[in-house]
Write an enzyme that holds these catalytic residues in place. Structure first.
Site, PDB file in Angstrom:
ATOM      1  N   PRO A 146      47.157  64.688  76.783  1.00 55.04           N
ATOM      2  CA  PRO A 146      48.649  64.525  76.503  1.00 55.04           C
ATOM      3  C   PRO A 146      48.991  63.105  76.534  1.00 55.04           C
ATOM      4  CG  PRO A 146      48.194  65.464  78.739  1.00 55.04           C
ATOM      5  CD  PRO A 146      46.879  65.499  78.046  1.00 55.04           C
ATOM      6  N   ASP A 147      49.763  62.750  75.483  1.00 56.31           N
ATOM      7  CA  ASP A 147      50.175  61.217  75.774  1.00 56.31           C
ATOM      8  C   ASP A 147      51.725  61.379  76.531  1.00 56.31           C
ATOM      9  OD1 ASP A 147      51.804  58.744  75.282  1.00 56.31           O
ATOM     10  OD2 ASP A 147      50.512  58.574  73.488  1.00 56.31           O
ATOM     11  N   ILE A 148      51.589  60.914  77.878  1.00 54.63           N
ATOM     12  CA  ILE A 148      52.545  61.020  78.788  1.00 54.63           C
ATOM     13  C   ILE A 148      53.778  60.330  78.628  1.00 54.63           C
ATOM     14  CG2 ILE A 148      52.999  60.751  81.506  1.00 54.63           C
ATOM     15  CD1 ILE A 148      49.767  60.630  81.941  1.00 54.63           C
ATOM     16  N   VAL A 149      53.574  58.986  78.195  1.00 57.46           N
ATOM     17  CA  VAL A 149      54.936  58.242  77.927  1.00 57.46           C
ATOM     18  C   VAL A 149      55.606  58.802  76.589  1.00 57.46           C
ATOM     19  CG1 VAL A 149      54.001  56.357  76.454  1.00 57.46           C
ATOM     20  CG2 VAL A 149      55.845  55.925  78.024  1.00 57.46           C
ATOM     21  N   LYS A 153      53.918  51.001  68.736  1.00 56.62           N
ATOM     22  CA  LYS A 153      54.044  51.916  69.620  1.00 56.62           C
ATOM     23  C   LYS A 153      55.415  52.085  70.086  1.00 56.62           C
ATOM     24  CE  LYS A 153      49.748  51.445  71.307  1.00 56.62           C
ATOM     25  NZ  LYS A 153      48.827  50.631  71.834  1.00 56.62           N
ATOM     26  N   LYS A 156      25.189  68.617  87.860  1.00 49.55           N
ATOM     27  CA  LYS A 156      25.126  67.266  87.503  1.00 49.55           C
ATOM     28  C   LYS A 156      24.235  67.216  86.219  1.00 49.55           C
ATOM     29  CE  LYS A 156      22.827  63.102  88.801  1.00 49.55           C
ATOM     30  NZ  LYS A 156      21.547  62.459  89.741  1.00 49.55           N
ATOM     31  N   PHE A 177      53.695  50.316  77.886  1.00 61.19           N
ATOM     32  CA  PHE A 177      52.717  49.130  78.025  1.00 61.19           C
ATOM     33  C   PHE A 177      51.743  49.086  76.523  1.00 61.19           C
ATOM     34  CE2 PHE A 177      52.462  46.150  81.314  1.00 61.19           C
ATOM     35  CZ  PHE A 177      53.503  46.397  81.972  1.00 61.19           C
ATOM     36  N   LYS A 209      56.100  56.125  69.792  1.00 63.75           N
ATOM     37  CA  LYS A 209      56.166  56.979  70.721  1.00 63.75           C
ATOM     38  C   LYS A 209      57.791  56.859  71.410  1.00 63.75           C
ATOM     39  CE  LYS A 209      51.785  55.386  72.620  1.00 63.75           C
ATOM     40  NZ  LYS A 209      50.876  55.906  73.686  1.00 63.75           N
ATOM     41  N   ASN A 228      38.386  53.297  82.823  1.00 65.52           N
ATOM     42  CA  ASN A 228      38.439  51.973  82.183  1.00 65.52           C
ATOM     43  C   ASN A 228      38.608  51.034  83.236  1.00 65.52           C
ATOM     44  OD1 ASN A 228      41.561  51.875  82.682  1.00 65.52           O
ATOM     45  ND2 ASN A 228      41.433  53.775  81.387  1.00 65.52           N
TER      46      ASN A 228
HETATM   47  O1  C5P Z   1      48.511  54.561  72.919  1.00 64.56           O
HETATM   48  P1  C5P Z   1      48.163  53.587  74.064  1.00 64.56           P
HETATM   49  O2  C5P Z   1      47.187  54.333  74.981  1.00 64.56           O
HETATM   50  O3  C5P Z   1      47.737  52.417  73.483  1.00 64.56           O
HETATM   51  O4  C5P Z   1      49.497  53.332  74.478  1.00 64.56           O
HETATM   52  C1  C5P Z   1      49.800  52.637  75.917  1.00 64.56           C
HETATM   53  C2  C5P Z   1      51.168  52.958  76.408  1.00 64.56           C
HETATM   54  O5  C5P Z   1      51.109  54.870  76.499  1.00 64.56           O
HETATM   55  C3  C5P Z   1      51.102  52.731  77.921  1.00 64.56           C
HETATM   56  O6  C5P Z   1      52.329  52.733  78.374  1.00 64.56           O
HETATM   57  C4  C5P Z   1      50.447  54.229  78.775  1.00 64.56           C
HETATM   58  O7  C5P Z   1      50.829  54.202  79.855  1.00 64.56           O
HETATM   59  C5  C5P Z   1      51.091  55.181  77.598  1.00 64.56           C
HETATM   60  N1  C5P Z   1      49.956  56.128  77.483  1.00 64.56           N
HETATM   61  C6  C5P Z   1      50.159  57.603  78.297  1.00 64.56           C
HETATM   62  N2  C5P Z   1      49.371  58.538  77.937  1.00 64.56           N
HETATM   63  C7  C5P Z   1      48.330  58.433  77.231  1.00 64.56           C
HETATM   64  C8  C5P Z   1      47.853  57.277  76.544  1.00 64.56           C
HETATM   65  C9  C5P Z   1      48.627  56.305  76.965  1.00 64.56           C
HETATM   66  O8  C5P Z   1      51.290  57.840  78.796  1.00 64.56           O
HETATM   67  N3  C5P Z   1      47.609  59.618  77.228  1.00 64.56           N
END
Ligand code: C5P
Length: 398
Positions: free
Chosen positions: A305-308, A337, A289, A323, A341, A210
């Site tokens: 994985p959603d890290i936050v 969020k 490739k 964010f 979260k 992105n």
């Molecule tokens: O769900 P979304 O991507 O819009 O949420 C944004 C927040 O979640 C940001 O703080 C981003 O760093 C965190 N995030 C994360 N892991 C992911 C997706 C988003 O930590 N896979």
């Protein structure tokens, strides 16, 4: 610590003999990493030429409130917004008096009134003028308004007098100015920050990513370090110089970022999740490739994985700030969020516009926590970062 690195400094020069030292000051500010824009009063130009100040500052000199050409390039309000600090050196007795009176008769006084950045004055004048009670009353008024006054020094004066009124030497001004950015608000706190995009491989040479530049995350890392925190910065691939005085860990994919965060998180008090983490990765990464054979190509993606969220779910969790970068329904999405979260704070910012957000140098944000909201209008990412760090530090204390 290079506290002046990338700081936007407006150097105001007023009409006193010490203005000859302002050229050296501009040069030293740049050497300390600052970006310098010089604003001269009409009388300053009697002592030193705009050409000299332009050459040493590396930017055109601003000297006229009503110059249409200059206003078109960077208007006075934009200039006031650009500044991280305004240093007026030398500041004459007349300039100090006009400022205390709230006058906005020229570009420099107008900027001083229009900015939200700290104002720092380095007075320079004849010793009798400095000692005069009218000047001293004005200096008291500056102190009362928390406008920093550096100096003056004592010694031989250009007019032959000896006493207080000499402008401080340029290097001392640079050193004292850099102290303004050291807040000490996060002393003793360990701050973990993720920044930039992640890259999810499709094959050995292609990836999904992105437009995140990493600028906001890096600015927050530097602001946290300036505030005295021990900082660990985990960064996806970006085109930015690594900040000094912190531990920097480079990662590429979301899974790598997740692993790096989980390794560091136990030791941290605050987690700022600024990275634009890819939500999906390819289920299988081609080992070679992919050749351009078919008319259509389907990629099967799976969730990252959603890290936050995983940090916020830890039993011993730090203060977690996420964010929300959105193109629409900013506040509603950000609030969702915060709740879903289980974040302590969310910083919402509009993306998809040229002036603010992902790849630009400026940003605007709305911060949401508990039942509160605070709006930060458009400003440089560095300035916003310092304001956000101050807010976060206040919340942690509570
Ligand atoms: O769900 P979304 O991507 O819009 O949420 C944004 C927040 O979640 C940001 O703080 C981003 O760093 C965190 N995030 C994360 N892991 C992911 C997706 C988003 O930590 N896979």
């Amino acid at each position: 610590m290079q506290r002046l690195k990338n700081k936007h400094v407006i150097l105001g020069v007023t009409g006193g003999i010490a203005a000859y030292k302002s050229a050296d000051l501009a040069r030293r500010l740049r050497k300390a990493g600052a970006q310098v824009r010089v604003v001269m009063t009409a009388k300053a130009k009697e002592f030193i030429t705009p050409l000299t100040m332009q050459a040493v500052s590396g930017n055109p000199v601003h000297d006229d409130l009503f110059d249409l050409k200059a206003e078109a390039a960077m208007g006075h309000i934009e200039l006031a917004r650009w500044a991280d600090v305004i240093l007026v050196a030398p500041a004459t007795a007349g300039f100090i008096a006009r400022l205390v009176n709230g006058e906005a008769g020229d570009l420099l006084t107008t900027l001083c009134l229009a900015t939200t950045a700290p104002l720092v004055l380095a007075p320079a004048m004849n010793q009798a003028m400095w000692k005069n009670t009218l000047t001293q009353d004005n200096v008291q008024a500056l102190h009362a308004k928390k406008i920093a006054v550096l100096g003056p020094g004592e010694g031989d004066q250009a007019c032959g007098d000896v006493g207080p009124g000499r402008m401080l030497e340029p290097q001392e001004l640079v050193d004292r100015l850099s102290e303004i950015f050291a807040t000490g608000r996060l002393t003793g706190q360990r701050v973990l920050i993720t920044a930039g995009p992640t890259r999810e491989a499709i094959d050995p040479v292609r990836y999904i990513s992105n437009a995140s530049s990493g600028k906001m995350g890096y600015a927050l890392a530097m602001a946290a370090a300036e505030a005295g925190a021990d900082v660990v910065l985990i960064s996806g691939p970006v085109d930015l110089e690594k900040p000094t005085h912190m531990k920097c860990i480079d990662v590429v994919s979301a899974e790598e970022m997740h692993a790096a965060v989980m390794k560091e998180v136990d030791a941290c008090d605050v987690f700022l999740s600024v990275a634009a983490v890819a939500d999906y990765r390819c289920k299988t990464v081609a080992t070679q490739k992919i050749a351009k054979k078919e008319a259509e190509l389907t990629l099967m993606l799976e969730r990252n994985p959603d890290i936050v969220a995983s940090v916020a779910a830890l039993s011993k969790k730090p203060f977690v700030v996420g964010f929300a970068a959105e193109t629409e329904n900013l506040i509603a999405h950000a609030k969702a969020k915060l709740k879903n979260k289980k974040l302590d704070m969310v910083i919402a910012n509009q993306v998809g516009q040229k002036e603010v957000g992902f790849d630009s140098d400026d940003n605007a944000a709305t911060v949401i926590w508990q039942t509160q909201e605070k709006i930060y209008p458009r400003m440089s990412k560095q300035k916003l970062a310092r304001e956000l760090i101050a807010l976060i530090a206040d919340q942690i204390k509570k």
